[in-house]
Write an enzyme that holds these catalytic residues in place. Sequence first.
Site, short mmCIF file in Angstrom:
data_model
loop_
_atom_site.label_atom_id
_atom_site.label_comp_id
_atom_site.label_asym_id
_atom_site.label_seq_id
_atom_site.Cartn_x
_atom_site.Cartn_y
_atom_site.Cartn_z
N HIS A 47 -3.85 8.91 -1.02
CA HIS A 47 -4.57 9.24 0.42
C HIS A 47 -3.98 8.45 1.31
O HIS A 47 -4.64 8.28 2.58
CB HIS A 47 -6.25 8.91 0.36
N TYR B 295 -4.51 2.43 -7.57
CA TYR B 295 -4.76 3.37 -6.33
C TYR B 295 -3.46 3.58 -5.54
O TYR B 295 -3.56 2.42 -4.97
CB TYR B 295 -6.13 3.11 -5.71
N ASP C 236 -6.27 16.48 0.83
CA ASP C 236 -6.80 16.47 -0.44
C ASP C 236 -8.16 17.28 -0.43
O ASP C 236 -8.51 18.15 -1.33
CB ASP C 236 -6.86 15.15 -0.85
N CYS D 190 -15.84 9.14 -1.65
CA CYS D 190 -16.58 8.31 -0.72
C CYS D 190 -18.24 9.04 -0.65
O CYS D 190 -18.19 10.15 -0.96
CB CYS D 190 -16.07 8.18 0.63
#
Length: 694
Positions: free
Chosen positions: A173, A170, A266, A31
């Site tokens: 997360h 995906y 992470d 991001c």
Amino acid sequence: MARDPRYDILFEPVKIGPVAARNRFYQVPHCNGMGYRYPMSLAAMRGVKAEGGWAVISTEETEIHHTTDIAPYLEGRIWDDQDLPALQKMTEAVHEHHSLAAIELCYNGHYAANNYSREVGLAPSHQAHAYGEPTSARALDKADLGNLRRWHRNAAIRSKRAGFDIVYVYAGHDLGIFQHFLSRRHNHRTDEYGGSLENRVRLLREVIEDTKEAIGDRCGIAVRLAVDELLGTDGIEHQGEGHDVIAMLAELPDLWDVNVSAWPNDSATARFCEEGFQEPYIKFVKSLTTKPVVGVGRYTSPDSMVRVIKSGIMDMIGAARPSIADPFLPKKIEEGRPDDIRECIGCNICVSGDYSMVPMRCTQNPTMGEEWRRGWHPETIAAKASQERVLIVGAGPAGLEAARALGQRGYEVSLSDANREPGGRVTLEARLPGLTTWGRVRDWRLGQIAKLPNVELYRSSTLTAEYVLAFGSGHVAVATGCHWRNDGVGRTHHAPVPGLAPFATLTPDDVLSGAAASKATRTGPVVIFDDDHYYMGGILAEMFAKMGRPTTLVTPAAEASVWTHKTIEHERIQTRLLELGVTIRAHRKLVCRTADALDIACVFTGRVETIDCRTLITVTSRLPEEALYQALMTRKADWQEAGIKSVTRIGDCAGPGTIAAAVFSGHRYARDLDAPFDPDVVPFKRERIEVTPS
Ligand code: ADP
Ligand code: SF4
């Protein structure tokens, strides 16, 4: 310079399904606070990284449909064809430098509150949205599941049309819905998509197959999977279901991108985790698949990179933050100059940009986010525009960066600091527990300056206005920093707090400089009043608690170090303080101090209570160290004779802020020197939404 042959292995190509990466450097999805809102800035930022040698450049998470709108956060969007031109800007910028473009398609499940689209969210089971309005996502029924698979497939086809070479499924997360399906925590279904692991994996398997079937002829299919959630038996564990999911799907994708979840784990900061901290969790993956494996761990050292490749932990070095701090990291290794790598310090200021919904910034790399709007390049800078010499007073982050960048431009630069050891605040703050890496801000700049014959560093030189006038430089930058206030004034108290002055009220400066030892009592309760809300209050509480002092952190905020929500550290900070026995008094402000006690009051009711306090440290706000600047301004009449054309304050002296802000300020000064300046003109390009005049 020739590349060190020990690093040759890093430059081997890697096949990812039908495409091939030219080397092992892989910028994983990250991001950036730009997303769909600032596509030109985004494309330029990604393009610079491709130029810097990263073989794969990924997008941030990209919403595949308007029912997974993660507003107000600025992520990617591929809702329909209207989004393709913006995405094509990115793929073109990446391809221009012969790298592969990857897109991380995302359906966020209950994490998308759909605040913008106002749709009802979809999740494996009925579940409250994780943020935003108090609304809930609905459990997908059979029709919804069919829709979701079609939306993902359509997004994959659009991705291929936009020029992407790698398309992600995906499941990471704790954000991607396919991870939510895997998770016993989120998936309470009783149909063939819930219950056994085989059932919970079903949707992920189907979507990988759909994607391969739709675009696998030309695109590599990557899966991003969280192999451990660091939740023990409450979550996916690398020795349990994380392992089993990889085993079940081992050869299905073309690449495995594996990590720990959620994002704060992470992208853990250096304060809590070291380089390579994910290795124990992900190292099993390669034993189960022949497909390339990518992992992350804030790697900045080529020796570590070679080690993880040779020891069979991963095939490609994944990086988000190291690629932000130094977009040219691979090129520098390739060109035999690894010493020039600007190493990430693991502070997560970059993350704070994303969380603040503004283009990200970086402590180490002042050009980050400025590639398009200011035209800044991380490696190149315009040659000097005059023969003027420049004197910089203060060798903190601002002064060091200004000296380095001006030196790169070719100016003759004199940099002086009152201290023997340069670095200003980073030299002091790097001594705090867990912040050693922050010294890299100083070390990288000193290393670069040492290579510049036109930059001279003067240590132990306190400069006065008289000296500056006598020195006779054309331009003077005052980078003298700032100091913490000791009167309680900050975000909450706008006037000095009564009763602080007669007692030794300490500030972080006293603690960091060692002056606290003489000013403070060595025993008894310590109270830290934190109205700054970033790391300083919390880290001082940690320090004193570790010394065995009874420690209380008083803050008007709801929790300690509340701004570190933006750097995704708040959970770890809060946990550490509580485990150390620090008492946290939230929603409290100061009232008055006496010799052994402190009156504090509830910020809502005003109810006052008295707590024990032998040592008070206020962490509230800072004041510029501007005496030299003001003295020079009062001597303006003498400038001409002294040959001075400009005196400019930069960094914390211009406005106390983060280290990132000081580095940026120093860099900006260097870029703008001798350029025309008009305070009425916006100094950068903007990405405006076109409005057709009516
Ligand atoms: P910034 O974050 O803006 O770079 P810092 O506080 O980190 O600011 O650094 C300021 C530096 O300026 C410190 O190292 C300090 O020793 C130095 N300094 C302050 N006043 C003077 C002065 N009059 N002459 C030389 N150096 C100074
Ligand atoms: Fe690294 Fe900090 Fe830059 Fe992020 S902001 S890339 S953590 S140095």
